[in-house]
Design a protein around this motif. Structure first.
Motif, mmCIF file in Angstrom:
data_model
loop_
_atom_site.group_PDB
_atom_site.id
_atom_site.type_symbol
_atom_site.label_atom_id
_atom_site.label_comp_id
_atom_site.label_asym_id
_atom_site.label_seq_id
_atom_site.Cartn_x
_atom_site.Cartn_y
_atom_site.Cartn_z
ATOM 1 N N TYR A 29 0.815 -1.219 0.000
ATOM 2 C CA TYR A 29 0.000 0.000 0.000
ATOM 3 C C TYR A 29 0.848 1.269 0.000
ATOM 4 O O TYR A 29 0.633 2.177 -0.795
ATOM 5 N N HIS A 30 1.818 1.339 0.905
ATOM 6 C CA HIS A 30 2.567 2.585 1.077
ATOM 7 C C HIS A 30 3.461 2.892 -0.123
ATOM 8 O O HIS A 30 3.662 4.063 -0.467
ATOM 9 N N GLU A 56 -6.939 5.559 -0.772
ATOM 10 C CA GLU A 56 -7.531 4.728 0.269
ATOM 11 C C GLU A 56 -8.826 4.081 -0.219
ATOM 12 O O GLU A 56 -9.081 2.891 0.025
ATOM 13 N N LYS A 60 -9.638 0.056 -0.634
ATOM 14 C CA LYS A 60 -10.796 -0.631 -0.058
ATOM 15 C C LYS A 60 -11.597 -1.346 -1.148
ATOM 16 O O LYS A 60 -12.114 -2.453 -0.923
ATOM 17 N N GLU A 132 -1.799 -7.851 3.629
ATOM 18 C CA GLU A 132 -2.738 -7.311 4.608
ATOM 19 C C GLU A 132 -2.618 -8.051 5.946
ATOM 20 O O GLU A 132 -2.800 -7.468 7.012
ATOM 21 N N ASP A 135 0.659 -6.629 7.590
ATOM 22 C CA ASP A 135 0.600 -5.216 7.962
ATOM 23 C C ASP A 135 -0.843 -4.741 7.794
ATOM 24 O O ASP A 135 -1.176 -4.067 6.816
ATOM 25 N N SER A 137 -4.314 -2.993 7.489
ATOM 26 C CA SER A 137 -4.740 -1.610 7.299
ATOM 27 C C SER A 137 -6.014 -1.362 8.108
ATOM 28 O O SER A 137 -6.533 -2.260 8.782
ATOM 29 N N ASP A 138 -6.524 -0.137 8.026
ATOM 30 C CA ASP A 138 -7.767 0.195 8.724
ATOM 31 C C ASP A 138 -8.941 -0.603 8.164
ATOM 32 O O ASP A 138 -9.981 -0.722 8.826
ATOM 33 N N ALA A 139 -8.777 -1.132 6.962
ATOM 34 C CA ALA A 139 -9.867 -1.871 6.320
ATOM 35 C C ALA A 139 -9.850 -3.357 6.670
ATOM 36 O O ALA A 139 -10.738 -4.103 6.248
ATOM 37 N N ASP A 141 -10.379 -5.226 9.450
ATOM 38 C CA ASP A 141 -11.458 -5.831 10.224
ATOM 39 C C ASP A 141 -12.681 -6.123 9.360
ATOM 40 O O ASP A 141 -13.259 -7.218 9.414
ATOM 41 N N GLU A 142 -13.072 -5.151 8.567
ATOM 42 C CA GLU A 142 -14.236 -5.342 7.693
ATOM 43 C C GLU A 142 -13.952 -6.427 6.657
ATOM 44 O O GLU A 142 -14.803 -7.277 6.384
#
Length: 227
Positions: A29-30, A56, A60, A132, A135, A137-139, A141-142
């Motif tokens: 991602y980065h 972002e 997602k 994932e 590392d 990401s904020d996504a 959990d979903e």
């Protein structure tokens, strides 16, 4: 917006998401730049902002595509297994009989895992999943709840039933993860596995892997019942 314009927009969006799965999986991602994705998708970079609001949002969307791919591969089997598990049969004369009843269902799932993980189709999205995992990401959990989590929950329920235990039992969940790991290595470490075997995976190799894992699983579950 005309039907033609909508179709063109949908085609552009699809190209960007599919390319994003490849590039995010390859570069992370980065390190990924939206201009790289746009260039590889042969799409104007500004359209990433138009369709997804930025990097972002595109990431997602890429995870959502992977999630839908997992569902398409596993949903029919999961539904069939659930139908088998909900037939009302929960009484068996012995633990051995319980295990004999459930083992064929477990084998169907592990065979599917091997088929997916050794397929070329899984290469790009599995690489993104592995990144994932390492590392999150904020996504994450979903994504987990919508895809991997559903499969693992179903598989743990099946393992639990085979052993006469709860699907939430920690040992059952560890067993489920360990079994999945036996199939996952053929994707996560595919280069090493192919090198070690001396050739690419063919249909005979896939069948052989499935057979080995079936034997391993039977031994594991029998040991668990005996314990």
């Amino acid at each position: 917006m005309t039907a033609k314009s909508r179709a063109r927009g949908d085609s552009t969006r699809d190209a960007l998401v599919r390319t994003a799965v490849e590039v995010f999986g390859r570069d992370g991602y980065h390190a990924t730049r939206t201009r790289t994705i746009a260039a590889e998708a042969d799409v104007n970079q500004a359209l990433i902002g138009f369709h997804f609001g930025g990097k972002e949002g595109l990431y997602k969307a890429a995870l959502a595509l992977v999630s839908s791919g997992i569902s398409e591969n596993m949903a029919p089997l999961m539904e069939a297994i659930r139908a088998e598990l909900s037939d009302g049969r929960d009484t068996f004369p012995s633990q051995a009989a319980r295990l004999r009843y459930h083992l064929p269902l477990v084998h169907r799932v592990t065979d599917a895992f091997v088929a997916i993980f050794t397929s070329e189709e899984s290469r790009s999205w599995a690489r993104l999943i592995l990144r994932e995992q390492q590392d999150p990401s904020d996504a994450f959990d979903e994504f987990f709840e919508q895809s991997i989590g559903k499969v693992l929950t179903m598989f743990a329920e099946l393992i639990g039933r085979a052993q006469g235990s709860s699907s939430t039992d920690r040992q059952v969940r560890l067993t489920a993860l360990t079994i999945v790991g036996q199939a996952l290595i053929f994707r996560a470490a595919s280069a090493g596995a192919r090198k070690f075997l001396g050739h690419p995976f063919g249909s005979k190799d896939v069948a052989a892997i499935q057979a080995v894992i079936r034997r391993n699983v039977e031994a594991m579950l029998k040991a668990g019942v005996a314990a």
